[in-house]
Design an enzyme around this catalytic site. Structure first.
Site, mmCIF file in Angstrom:
data_model
loop_
_atom_site.group_PDB
_atom_site.id
_atom_site.type_symbol
_atom_site.label_atom_id
_atom_site.label_comp_id
_atom_site.label_asym_id
_atom_site.label_seq_id
_atom_site.Cartn_x
_atom_site.Cartn_y
_atom_site.Cartn_z
ATOM 1 N N SER A 221 0.820 -1.215 0.000
ATOM 2 C CA SER A 221 0.000 0.000 0.000
ATOM 3 C C SER A 221 0.858 1.271 0.000
ATOM 4 O O SER A 221 0.487 2.266 -0.636
ATOM 5 C CB SER A 221 -0.956 0.001 1.189
ATOM 6 O OG SER A 221 -0.245 -0.135 2.394
ATOM 7 N N GLY B 147 8.067 -0.645 0.427
ATOM 8 C CA GLY B 147 7.624 -0.672 1.818
ATOM 9 C C GLY B 147 8.316 -1.769 2.607
ATOM 10 O O GLY B 147 9.220 -2.441 2.114
ATOM 11 N N ALA B 148 7.864 -1.953 3.843
ATOM 12 C CA ALA B 148 8.408 -3.025 4.692
ATOM 13 C C ALA B 148 7.363 -3.401 5.729
ATOM 14 O O ALA B 148 6.494 -2.596 6.076
ATOM 15 C CB ALA B 148 9.685 -2.554 5.380
ATOM 16 N N ASP B 149 7.467 -4.627 6.197
ATOM 17 C CA ASP B 149 6.559 -5.088 7.254
ATOM 18 C C ASP B 149 7.149 -4.820 8.635
ATOM 19 O O ASP B 149 6.402 -4.571 9.576
ATOM 20 C CB ASP B 149 6.270 -6.580 7.054
ATOM 21 C CG ASP B 149 5.586 -6.813 5.732
ATOM 22 O OD1 ASP B 149 4.492 -6.278 5.536
ATOM 23 O OD2 ASP B 149 6.183 -7.475 4.859
ATOM 24 N N GLY C 51 7.539 -8.913 2.399
ATOM 25 C CA GLY C 51 6.845 -10.032 1.767
ATOM 26 C C GLY C 51 5.422 -10.214 2.263
ATOM 27 O O GLY C 51 4.764 -11.186 1.893
ATOM 28 N N GLU D 46 10.750 -8.338 -5.180
ATOM 29 C CA GLU D 46 11.176 -7.158 -4.403
ATOM 30 C C GLU D 46 12.667 -7.246 -4.084
ATOM 31 O O GLU D 46 13.382 -6.243 -4.159
ATOM 32 C CB GLU D 46 10.379 -7.065 -3.101
ATOM 33 C CG GLU D 46 8.940 -6.636 -3.320
ATOM 34 C CD GLU D 46 8.079 -6.755 -2.076
ATOM 35 O OE1 GLU D 46 7.001 -6.169 -2.074
ATOM 36 O OE2 GLU D 46 8.464 -7.436 -1.118
ATOM 37 N N LYS E 244 5.825 0.323 11.777
ATOM 38 C CA LYS E 244 6.693 -0.754 11.273
ATOM 39 C C LYS E 244 8.031 -0.843 12.016
ATOM 40 O O LYS E 244 8.798 -1.783 11.817
ATOM 41 C CB LYS E 244 6.980 -0.555 9.772
ATOM 42 C CG LYS E 244 5.732 -0.417 8.906
ATOM 43 C CD LYS E 244 4.931 -1.695 8.917
ATOM 44 C CE LYS E 244 3.687 -1.648 8.061
ATOM 45 N NZ LYS E 244 3.907 -1.544 6.655
HETATM 46 C C1 5RP Z 1 4.915 -6.696 -0.086
HETATM 47 C C2 5RP Z 1 5.780 -6.008 0.899
HETATM 48 C C3 5RP Z 1 5.311 -4.673 1.372
HETATM 49 O O1 5RP Z 1 6.288 -3.728 1.099
HETATM 50 C C4 5RP Z 1 5.041 -4.757 2.835
HETATM 51 O O2 5RP Z 1 4.084 -5.790 3.057
HETATM 52 C C5 5RP Z 1 4.510 -3.440 3.398
HETATM 53 O O3 5RP Z 1 3.267 -3.168 2.844
HETATM 54 P P1 5RP Z 1 2.421 -1.882 3.209
HETATM 55 O O4 5RP Z 1 3.103 -0.719 2.606
HETATM 56 O O5 5RP Z 1 1.070 -2.182 2.586
HETATM 57 O O6 5RP Z 1 2.322 -1.800 4.708
HETATM 58 O O7 5RP Z 1 6.814 -6.453 1.317
HETATM 59 O O8 5RP Z 1 5.393 -7.981 -0.406
#
Ligand code: 5RP
Length: 228
Positions: A33, A87-89, A100, A108, A126
């Site tokens: 997102s 982005g990142a989780d 991921g 990615e 995050k």
């Molecule tokens: C997708 C990813 C995204 O970058 C990660 O899940 C973060 O997503 P978001 O910006 O929706 O919080 O690694 O595979």
């Protein structure tokens, strides 16, 4: 309408990332997102005359970018990306990442590995002291999934095959499965990455270590720039 504070923060981070983009660059287009918000803003700049070419980290990002008029190329046209924005989780000290959550970690990581500068965009939720609360996504060859899952279980890791809402298995852009792995808090990400990498049938894992150079992390009111 009141905007979700996380969405607002993601928008601030995405907008700040535009400052890293200049005419003539090859830009890595991430997935998720926050990356989508960045692609939207980049599309606006392209309409205003910015000349860049994008290499996308997922089929969705590629289609979305094309729909906004962003020229898309692949590694046949350029083997180096100037700036990758994704982005990142989870983001831990040293800009160690889990990625991921959207299931695109393989592309990615390929895109990030080709980037001179990998810029992470995220909202402040995050940030973590240690990676591992977010289950680590691992992309595996479908026929090997039960074997890989057993190896993980033997290592004390709890894997789960990712499913979509219908209950069917989630299939990645490359036709593989994702195991979402509850590893507990990860005290030595590099050691875990090496252990996972050694399992036959694993295609890639979502630990992105020593890859990100900058993280733009926004809260509702404030933007912080973190360096490795
Ligand atoms: C997708 C990813 C995204 O970058 C990660 O899940 C973060 O997503 P978001 O910006 O929706 O919080 O690694 O595979």
């Amino acid at each position: 309408m009141v905007m979700d504070p996380h969405e607002h923060a993601k928008g601030l981070a995405a907008k700040k990332a535009l400052e890293f983009i200049q005419d003539g660059m090859v830009v890595g287009l991430g997935y998720g997102s926050t990356a989508k918000l960045f692609i939207n803003l980049l599309g606006e700049r392209v309409k205003q005359g910015l000349k860049i070419r994008g290499i996308a980290a997922s089929i969705y990002s590629e289609e979305h970018a094309k729909s906004l008029g962003i020229p898309i190329i692949d590694f046949n046209q350029a083997t180096e990306i100037d700036v990758d924005v994704d982005g990142a989780d989870e983001i831990a000290p040293g800009l160690a990442l889990i990625k991921g959550g959207g299931g695109a970690l393989l592309r990615e990581k390929i895109v990030a590995s080709a980037a001179k500068k990998f810029v992470v965009v995220a909202d402040s939720s995050k940030i973590v002291a240690k990676l591992g609360k977010f289950p680590l996504p691992v992309e595996v060859i479908p026929m090997a999934a039960p074997l890989v899952a057993k190896k993980f279980t033997d290592m004390g890791i709890r894997p789960q095959v990712r499913k979509v809402i219908s209950g069917a298995e989630f299939i990645t852009d490359e036709g593989n499965l994702i195991l979402d792995c509850d590893c507990g808090l990860i005290s030595d990400p590099a050691a875990l990455a090496a252990q996972i990498r050694a399992i036959v049938g694993v295609v890639e894992h979502g630990l992105f270590l020593n890859m990100a150079e900058v993280a733009i992390v926004a809260s509702e009111r404030e933007i912080s720039i973190l360096y490795k």
